[in-house]
Design an enzyme around this catalytic site. Structure first.
Site, PDB file in Angstrom:
ATOM      1  N   ASP A  49       0.864  -1.179   0.000  1.00 23.93           N
ATOM      2  CA  ASP A  49       0.000   0.000   0.000  1.00 23.93           C
ATOM      3  C   ASP A  49       0.898   1.226   0.000  1.00 23.93           C
ATOM      4  O   ASP A  49       1.561   1.521   1.004  1.00 23.93           O
ATOM      5  CB  ASP A  49      -0.895  -0.013   1.242  1.00 23.93           C
ATOM      6  CG  ASP A  49      -1.802   1.200   1.354  1.00 23.93           C
ATOM      7  OD1 ASP A  49      -1.681   2.128   0.522  1.00 23.93           O
ATOM      8  OD2 ASP A  49      -2.627   1.249   2.288  1.00 23.93           O
ATOM      9  N   ASN A  55       3.694   4.801 -10.043  1.00 23.82           N
ATOM     10  CA  ASN A  55       2.513   4.840 -10.897  1.00 23.82           C
ATOM     11  C   ASN A  55       1.192   4.747 -10.137  1.00 23.82           C
ATOM     12  O   ASN A  55       0.133   5.000 -10.707  1.00 23.82           O
ATOM     13  CB  ASN A  55       2.622   3.674 -11.904  1.00 23.82           C
ATOM     14  CG  ASN A  55       1.377   3.478 -12.722  1.00 23.82           C
ATOM     15  OD1 ASN A  55       1.032   4.311 -13.561  1.00 23.82           O
ATOM     16  ND2 ASN A  55       0.667   2.375 -12.474  1.00 23.82           N
ATOM     17  N   TYR A 115      -8.090  14.989  -6.959  1.00 23.92           N
ATOM     18  CA  TYR A 115      -7.249  14.338  -7.962  1.00 23.92           C
ATOM     19  C   TYR A 115      -6.349  15.356  -8.660  1.00 23.92           C
ATOM     20  O   TYR A 115      -5.139  15.146  -8.806  1.00 23.92           O
ATOM     21  CB  TYR A 115      -8.142  13.629  -8.980  1.00 23.92           C
ATOM     22  CG  TYR A 115      -7.412  12.854 -10.040  1.00 23.92           C
ATOM     23  CD1 TYR A 115      -6.839  11.624  -9.752  1.00 23.92           C
ATOM     24  CD2 TYR A 115      -7.305  13.341 -11.346  1.00 23.92           C
ATOM     25  CE1 TYR A 115      -6.176  10.892 -10.728  1.00 23.92           C
ATOM     26  CE2 TYR A 115      -6.642  12.618 -12.325  1.00 23.92           C
ATOM     27  CZ  TYR A 115      -6.086  11.400 -12.013  1.00 23.92           C
ATOM     28  OH  TYR A 115      -5.430  10.682 -12.985  1.00 23.92           O
ATOM     29  N   LYS A 120      -2.239  15.505  -8.541  1.00 26.43           N
ATOM     30  CA  LYS A 120      -1.439  15.349  -9.753  1.00 26.43           C
ATOM     31  C   LYS A 120      -0.594  16.590 -10.046  1.00 26.43           C
ATOM     32  O   LYS A 120       0.494  16.483 -10.631  1.00 26.43           O
ATOM     33  CB  LYS A 120      -2.341  15.001 -10.931  1.00 26.43           C
ATOM     34  CG  LYS A 120      -2.996  13.631 -10.804  1.00 26.43           C
ATOM     35  CD  LYS A 120      -1.972  12.511 -10.636  1.00 26.43           C
ATOM     36  CE  LYS A 120      -2.603  11.130 -10.714  1.00 26.43           C
ATOM     37  NZ  LYS A 120      -1.604  10.047 -10.560  1.00 26.43           N
TER      38      LYS A 120
END
Length: 253
Positions: free
Chosen positions: A52, A79, A145, A149
Site C-alpha cells: 500500500d 505509478n 485528484y 497530480k
C-alpha cells in the site's frame, strides 16, 4: 546485466502495460499492488508484492525486500493512483480528499524517498512519476485528484534537481483519457453528476483532444520505456503528456 524495474500499481492498467513493455526489453520486473488477485495473475518470472503506497511501513518493507533481493534499483515507476471522488469542491468529504492525496501524492513521495538512496549510491537511476493532464490544466469536479497530480509534477521537478548531481533522472508522465476499467468508472460517475450518458461524456473527452480519441495504456508504457532508456539520457525534470494533445480540458457537449 538486465535493468531492475519496480512499478507500483503494476498488476493492472497502465502499470501492467509498463511492466510488460519493460519485460519485453529484457528487464527484471517487480510489481507492487494492493490487488492480490491481479498480483496472482502476473507472470511467474516477475516479482509481485502486495504493498500500500499510502502507508510508510508498507513502502519501507517493499523497498527493503527489493534491496535485499536486487541490491539496488534502476527504474522506479511511481505509478499508483486513485481517481478520488467526483463532486463539487464544497461537497468533497475531507477523508476522501486525504485518501486521494495519500495514494496519488504521498505514494509517489514515499516510493521516491526509498528509491533515492539506492540510486544515489549506485550513481544512476530513473524515476518516472505518473501524473495526469489534470495536473496540467485542472479538472472540474475532481479537486482532490487534480491537486494531487499537480503536486506530483512539482515533486518530480524537485527530485530532478536534487538527484541530478548523482546521475539520477526524474520525469513526470501525464496520461490523458486512457481507455480501460478505471476510466469507465470515471465516465459513469461524471455522467451521473452531469445528467448525461456515458457515451456523451466519452465523446466529450475525445473531442477535447486534437487527435479526437482516447489513448491506450500501451501508449503510456512505450513512453516510459523511452524515458528510462539511454536514448533519453539527458531528459530530466520534464513533464510529458501522452494524451493526443488536449486542446480543451473541459469540453462541453
Amino acid at each position: 546485466m538486465s535493468r531492475r524495474v519496480l512499478i507500483t500499481a503494476g498488476a493492472s492498467g497502465i502499470g501492467r502495460a509498463m511492466a510488460e513493455a519493460f519485460a519485453a526489453t529484457g528487464a527484471r520486473i517487480w510489481v507492487a499492488d494492493v490487488d492480490e488477485a491481479a498480483l496472482s495473475a502476473c507472470p511467474g518470472d516477475w516479482r509481485a508484492t502486495r504493498a500500500d503506497v499510502s502507508d510508510a511501513g508498507s513502502v519501507a518493507a517493499l523497498f527493503g525486500a527489493v534491496g535485499a533481493d536486487w541490491a539496488g534499483i534502476d527504474v522506479l515507476c511511481a505509478n499508483a493512483g486513485t481517481p478520488g471522488p467526483t463532486a463539487r469542491v464544497e461537497d468533497v468529504d475531507l477523508q476522501e480528499w486525504r485518501r486521494c492525496l495519500a495514494v496519488n501524492l504521498d505514494g509517489a513521495f514515499l516510493s521516491a524517498a526509498q528509491a533515492a538512496p539506492m540510486m544515489k549510491a549506485q550513481g544512476a537511476g530513473v524515476i518516472l512519476m505518473t501524473s495526469s493532464t489534470a495536473g496540467l490544466y485542472g479538472y472540474p469536479n475532481r479537486a482532490p485528484y487534480a491537486a494531487a497530480k499537480w503536486g506530483v509534477i512539482g515533486l518530480a521537478k524537485t527530485l530532478a534537481m536534487e538527484l541530478g548531481p548523482y546521475g539520477v533522472r526524474c520525469n513526470a508522465l501525464c496520461p490523458g483519457a486512457v481507455e480501460g476499467p478505471r476510466m469507465e468508472g470515471v465516465l459513469a460517475r461524471e455522467a451521473e453528476a452531469k445528467g448525461m450518458t456515458r457515451d456523451q461524456v466519452h465523446a466529450g473527452y475525445a473531442s477535447g483532444t486534437a487527435m479526437g480519441q482516447f489513448v491506450e495504456a500501451r501508449d503510456i508504457a512505450e513512453m516510459a520505456v523511452f524515458l528510462a532508456s539511454d536514448a533519453a539520457r539527458r531528459v530530466s525534470g520534464q513533464v510529458i503528456a501522452v494524451d493526443g494533445f488536449t486542446v480543451n480540458p473541459d469540453p462541453k457537449i
